[in-house]
Design an enzyme around this catalytic site. Structure first.
Site, PDB file in Angstrom:
ATOM      1  N   GLY A  42      -1.418   4.204  -6.481  1.00 44.99           N
ATOM      2  CA  GLY A  42      -2.629   3.222  -6.095  1.00 44.99           C
ATOM      3  C   GLY A  42      -2.345   1.739  -6.466  1.00 44.99           C
ATOM      4  O   GLY A  42      -3.066   1.018  -6.248  1.00 44.99           O
ATOM      5  N   ASP A  43      -1.449   1.613  -7.233  1.00 44.78           N
ATOM      6  CA  ASP A  43      -1.232   0.305  -7.649  1.00 44.78           C
ATOM      7  C   ASP A  43       0.570  -0.072  -8.097  1.00 44.78           C
ATOM      8  O   ASP A  43       0.809  -0.467  -9.159  1.00 44.78           O
ATOM      9  CB  ASP A  43      -1.958   0.025  -8.904  1.00 44.78           C
ATOM     10  CG  ASP A  43      -2.081  -1.612  -9.407  1.00 44.78           C
ATOM     11  OD1 ASP A  43      -1.807  -2.423  -8.376  1.00 44.78           O
ATOM     12  OD2 ASP A  43      -2.431  -1.772 -10.385  1.00 44.78           O
ATOM     13  N   LEU A  44       1.272   0.441  -7.285  1.00 39.76           N
ATOM     14  CA  LEU A  44       2.825   0.140  -7.314  1.00 39.76           C
ATOM     15  C   LEU A  44       3.133  -1.354  -6.983  1.00 39.76           C
ATOM     16  O   LEU A  44       3.746  -1.580  -5.872  1.00 39.76           O
ATOM     17  CB  LEU A  44       3.646   1.030  -6.296  1.00 39.76           C
ATOM     18  CG  LEU A  44       3.492   2.371  -6.871  1.00 39.76           C
ATOM     19  CD1 LEU A  44       4.360   3.470  -5.799  1.00 39.76           C
ATOM     20  CD2 LEU A  44       4.065   2.825  -8.160  1.00 39.76           C
ATOM     21  N   ASN A  45       2.701  -2.205  -7.950  1.00 40.73           N
ATOM     22  CA  ASN A  45       2.738  -3.568  -7.770  1.00 40.73           C
ATOM     23  C   ASN A  45       4.119  -4.042  -8.411  1.00 40.73           C
ATOM     24  O   ASN A  45       4.663  -3.147  -9.153  1.00 40.73           O
ATOM     25  CB  ASN A  45       1.570  -4.491  -8.198  1.00 40.73           C
ATOM     26  CG  ASN A  45       1.334  -4.473  -9.526  1.00 40.73           C
ATOM     27  OD1 ASN A  45       2.349  -4.586 -10.447  1.00 40.73           O
ATOM     28  ND2 ASN A  45       0.077  -4.139 -10.104  1.00 40.73           N
TER      29      ASN A  45
END
Length: 324
Positions: A175-178
């Site tokens: 959900g948040d592979l930044n």
């Protein structure tokens, strides 16, 4: 028009522990003596890089979860168990150091002027590496990041079990592979075209159920942020992702909209949060430095042209792999 400060008493949930209080937490809760500590950048939690005078792995991240999310201990336990599961499966994921009571987390109070607020505290292994945001990305690491995203989602959906995880017959997404949640190491000495490997996957606080295309859209959007050729990024990430989890025609058709939507979501939320935490504005608005420009470039070029670029690049990997 309100500056946003009027609603601060109701909305400020980020912990405000200083380094002395954080070191005391590590001692009292985990039984470790801190020899060195420094604050790490964070969004709505509070993180500290900690070095302790113990044998073996002596570097950790003290993670103090914001007061709102700390009211959902079952969810945070599920996220932590997912990290432990991935580590056991061979992924570079942090794992918790147990409290003196043998638990993976503890509910604690403290910090300046916080009254009765409670915060979930965890001590996680420190993973070495450089955030993707700090390197000049190339096709190789973009492909590897796409492949990593799909591999994580696939193994979580297929094998991970926890009472807080409901079977909805869809995928589990990180959900948040930044570009700050993926760490890399260079596996070659070449300065012209270095080869990278992923050395760490951080921050599982946005884990959720959703279609796999959500994950690849999030990864594409964040990999565009620091890229010198942002519109080319999507094809390389997509190729890596689809080498593990091919998207359906419907998912591919939604990709442009989802990448654009994630840009808009990230930019608007960051602008709002920066009003609440002006002292953290530099970190909160990292995406905004290039994000608006990239979003406008996507719309100026148009969905059809952007998708053509992405899909042809991804198709090139297929042809290359099938060549004799």
């Amino acid at each position: 028009m309100s500056s946003g400060n009027d609603c601060q008493p109701q909305t400020l949930t980020k912990p405000t522990f200083d380094e002395r209080e954080a070191a005391e937490l590590v001692d009292r809760v985990f039984g470790l003596k801190v020899s060195w500590i420094r604050s790490l950048p964070s969004y709505d939690d509070q993180n500290f890089h900690v070095r302790v005078s113990a044998e073996g792995a002596d570097e950790y991240v003290l993670k103090i979860t914001n007061s709102e999310d700390s009211q959902q201990p079952d969810l945070i336990e599920a996220q932590t168990q997912a990290m432990m599961f991935l580590s056991a499966e061979g992924f570079p994921s942090p794992t918790p150091y147990l409290t003196k009571d043998g638990n993976i987390m503890s509910l604690e109070s403290g910090g300046a002027g916080l009254g009765s607020k409670k915060y979930i505290v965890r001590l996680l292994t420190y993973l070495p590496g450089t955030p993707v945001a700090k390197i000049s990305t190339n096709a190789q690491i973009l492909y590897e990041i796409g492949r990593l995203a799909a591999s994580v989602d696939k193994v979580l959906s297929a094998k991970f079990q926890h009472p807080s995880v409901k079977s909805l017959h869809r995928g589990i997404n990180h959900g948040d592979l930044n570009d700050h949640n993926i760490l890399v190491d260079s596996s070659s000495a070449s300065l012209v075209n270095p080869q990278y490997r992923v050395s760490g996957i951080l921050d599982f606080s946005d884990m959720s159920y959703g279609y796999y295309v959500f994950e690849v859209a999030i990864a594409i959007m964040y990999m565009m942020i620091e890229s010198p050729d942002p519109l080319s990024v999507g094809g390389h990430v997509l190729a890596g992702f689809e080498s593990i989890l091919p998207l359906t025609a419907e998912e591919r058709g939604a990709l442009f909209l989802l990448v654009s939507g994630r840009f808009a979501q990230s930019l608007v939320i960051a602008a709002h949060t920066a009003l609440l935490y002006p002292e953290n504005k530099e970190y909160l608005t990292i995406t905004a430095k290039t994000g608006w420009k990239h979003l406008m470039s996507m719309f100026e070029l148009g969905q059809e042209a952007v998708e053509k670029k992405w899909f042809e690049t991804a198709q090139g990997y297929t042809h290359h792999a099938s060549a004799p």
